[in-house]
Scaffold this active site. Structure first.
Site, PDB file in Angstrom:
ATOM      1  N   LYS A 263      46.454  44.977  39.924  1.00 18.29           N
ATOM      2  CA  LYS A 263      47.576  44.491  39.108  1.00 18.29           C
ATOM      3  C   LYS A 263      48.644  45.582  38.990  1.00 18.29           C
ATOM      4  CE  LYS A 263      44.945  41.496  35.952  1.00 18.29           C
ATOM      5  NZ  LYS A 263      45.638  40.230  36.224  1.00 18.29           N
ATOM      6  N   ARG A 337      36.904  33.126  37.699  1.00 19.62           N
ATOM      7  CA  ARG A 337      36.265  31.897  38.185  1.00 19.62           C
ATOM      8  C   ARG A 337      34.994  32.204  38.955  1.00 19.62           C
ATOM      9  NH1 ARG A 337      41.721  30.295  41.195  1.00 19.62           N
ATOM     10  NH2 ARG A 337      42.464  31.575  39.475  1.00 19.62           N
TER      11      ARG A 337
END
Ligand code: BES
Ligand code: MN
Ligand code: ZN
Length: 486
Positions: A263, A337
Site C-alpha cells: 500500500k 477474502r
C-alpha cells in the site's frame, strides 16, 4: 476499563457537597422535578434562569449546556441536559452521551429523578464516556459516575444487560485501537483466551493445526510475518443443548501493509484496524457471556499479519483453500477474502450453523460507496438479512443492503485457477462479497458485512469519541436477543 456507573437514592446534601461535575436531566419546558427545584434555589435561581434563555431553548432533546462554578454549590459545573419526560431510547442515550462527552477524571453526579429511561441514559453515558488513553502519559480516565434515580435498585438490575454490552463495546474498541506492535496475532489470541474467565470456551488453532486442516489460503496471507497465524474459536452455549448455533466470522488482519502489492505510505497507519471484524466478533461473544444469553453462538476469527518479506506470497501465486477450490492471487492486498474463505468453510464443516454472519474491513470500495455512516450488508437469505437490518436500525448503527449476483462472477474468473482474488476497479465491494459466497453453502443462511468505513470513523459519533466505534456489537447482540432468545 469501561466507565463504571452506580445508581443511588436522591440525596440533596450529597449533591451540595459534590466537587466534580453535576448533570441534571430537565424537560424542555414546564415543571421541573422537585430535587432540581431545590438545586435551583441553592443556585439562587440560576438553573431556571438558564432555561428561559435561547441557548437552552434551541437545544434538541439529548443536548446540553454547562453552567460553570455555580454559586451555592461545591461543584465545578452543572450541566443542564434537555430530555423530555417521555424520551425515545435514542434521545435518552444521546442525553447520556452528552454527559459522557464532558466526563473527566473528576467524575459526575447525575440528577435523573422523574426520568423513566434512566438505564438508557446510563448506557449512552458509558459508551460516550469511553476513552482510549493507555498510551498517554497524562491519562484522561473518567472518574466515578453516580446516577441519582427514583428506584436505584430497579435501575441497577435493569442496567446489567446494557452494562454487559457497554463493556463488550469497550473491549472491541480497545482491540481496534491497539497498535500492531502490541496486538500481534498471538497477543490477540491471548486476550481472547482470557474470556474463558467469563464462561466462554476458547480454542486456539496454531499453524500446524491450520496446515492439517488445509487452510492454505489463510496461511498464505500470514506467511510473510514474524507473527504466526492463529484461528480462534469462541463458543457460548446458553441455548438448548443440540440446537444449531449462529456462527459469527471475523477478519482479523492485525496489520495490512498490502504485502508484496504494498500500500502507499499515506494513511497506512490506519491498517491497525484491519482486525475490526474479529474485534466485533470477540465483543459480541463477550456481551453474550456477560449477560448469559440464552442462545448458542460460535465466533471464529482468523488472525494474521499481511507483510512483505522473502517468504511472503507473491502476485501470481496459486493457493488451494480448505474447501479445495484454487485461487490465483492477483493482488496480495486483497487478503481479507483469503482469510475469510477458509474460516467460513471451517465454521460450516464443523458447526453446521443455523446462520452465519461475517464481518470484515474488506474493501476500500465499500468506503467509497457508503462512506463512514453505513456498513454494507450482502446476503443470500432475506429473513436473516431483514432481521439484521432491523436490529441495526433499532440500535442506531447504520447498515445498508448491497446486491449480490451471478453476473459479477465473470469479474473474478481466472485463466489458471478456479477464481482470482480481485475483480478489478468496478464494484469492488460486490466482487469481494461474490468471492466469499463461493465459500458459503447454499443451505447456510448468510450475511456478509463490510465494515471498512464504519470501524474507525474520522470524527466522533453520537455514542463514541473519535477513534474506534465498536460498530456492530450492539446490532449483533440485539439480533441474537430478538432472533434466538424470544
Ligand atoms: N483492509 C483493506 C480494505 C480497507 C480499506 C479497509 C480502507 C479499511 C479502510 C483490504 O484488505 C484491501 O486492501 N482491499 C483492497 C482490495 C483490492 C486490492 C482488490 C482495496 O480495497 O483496495
Ligand atoms: Mn489489503
Ligand atoms: Zn485488509
Amino acid at each position: 476499563m469501561p466507565v463504571q456507573v452506580q445508581f443511588s437514592e436522591a440525596d440533596f446534601e450529597a449533591l451540595k457537597a459534590v466537587e466534580g461535575r453535576i448533570a441534571v436531566l430537565l424537560p424542555p419546558e414546564g415543571a421541573i422535578p422537585a430535587l432540581a427545584r431545590r438545586l435551583d434555589r441553592q443556585m439562587r435561581g440560576a438553573l431556571k434562569r438558564a432555561m428561559t434563555r435561547e441557548a437552552w431553548q434551541k437545544l434538541k432533546p439529548g443536548e446540553a449546556l454547562d453552567l460553570a462554578f455555580p454559586a451555592g454549590l461545591a461543584a465545578e459545573a452543572v450541566q443542564l441536559v434537555k430530555l423530555p419526560k417521555r424520551a425515545s431510547v435514542t434521545e435518552a442515550r444521546k442525553a447520556g452521551a452528552a454527559i459522557g462527552r464532558a466526563l473527566g477524571p473528576e467524575g459526575v453526579t447525575v440528577l435523573a429523578a422523574g426520568q423513566a429511561k434512566v438505564v438508557e441514559v446510563a448506557f449512552g453515558l458509558t459508551l460516550r464516556g469511553y476513552r482510549f488513553d493507555r498510551y498517554q502519559s497524562e491519562r484522561k480516565t473518567p472518574g466515578p459516575v453516580t446516577i441519582m434515580a427514583d428506584k436505584p435498585d430497579a435501575a441497577t438490575g435493569a442496567f446489567l444487560p446494557l452494562a454487559a454490552v457497554a463493556d463488550a463495546v469497550a473491549f472491541t474498541r480497545d482491540l481496534v485501537s491497539e497498535p500492531a506492535n502490541v496486538l500481534t496475532t498471538t497477543e490477540f489470541a491471548d486476550r481472547l483466551a482470557q474470556m474463558k474467565d467469563i464462561g466462554l470456551s476458547v480454542e486456539i488453532l496454531d499453524e500446524p493445526a491450520l496446515e492439517k486442516l488445509g487452510m492454505r489460503a489463510l496461511l498464505a496471507v500470514g506467511q510473510g510475518s514474524e507473527s504466526p497465524a492463529r484461528v480462534v474459536v469462541m463458543q457460548w452455549q446458553g441455548g438448548e443443548k443440540d440446537s444449531a448455533p449462529l456462527a459469527l466470522i471475523g477478519k482479523g488482519v492485525v496489520f495490512d501493509t498490502g504485502g508484496i502489492s504494498i500500500k502507499p505510505a499515506q494513511g497506512m497507519e490506519e491498517m491497525t484496524m484491519d482486525m475490526g471484524g474479529a474485534g466485533v466478533v470477540a465483543g459480541v461473544m463477550r456481551a453474550l457471556a456477560l449477560r448469559k444469553a440464552r442462545a448458542n453462538v460460535v465466533g471464529v476469527v482468523g488472525l494474521v499479519e499481511n507483510m512483505p518479506d522473502g517468504r511472503a506470497q507473491r502476485p501470481g501465486d496459486i493457493v488451494r483453500s480448505m474447501k479445495g477450490d484454487t485461487i490465483e492471487v492477483i493482488n496480495t492486498d486483497a487478503e481479507g477474502r483469503l482469510v475469510l474463505a477458509d474460516i467460513l468453510w471451517y465454521a460450516q464443516e464443523r458447526f453446521k450453523p443455523a446462520g452465519m454472519i461475517d464481518l470484515a474491513t474488506l474493501t476500500g470500495a465499500m468506503v467509497v460507496a457508503l462512506g463512514h455512516d453505513n456498513a454494507g450488508v450482502f446476503a443470500n437469505d432475506e429473513k436473516l438479512c431483514n432481521a439484521l437490518l432491523k436490529a441495526a436500525a433499532r440500535e442506531g448503527e447504520g447498515a445498508w443492503r448491497m446486491p449480490l449476483g451471478e453476473s459479477y462472477d465473470k469479474l473474478i474468473k481466472s485463466n489458471l485457477a478456479d477464481m482470482k482474488n480481485t475483480g478489478g476497479r468496478w464494484a469492488g465491494a460486490i466482487t469481494a462479497a461474490q468471492f466469499l459466497k463461493r465459500f458459503v453453502k447454499d443451505e447456510t443462511p448468510w450475511c456478509h458485512i463490510d465494515i471498512a468505513g464504519v470501524t474507525l470513523p474520522p470524527a466522533e459519533t453520537d455514542l463514541a469519541p473519535k477513534g474506534a466505534s465498536g460498530w456492530g456489537v450492539m446490532t449483533l447482540n440485539r439480533l441474537v436477543a430478538e432472533m434466538m432468545e424470544s
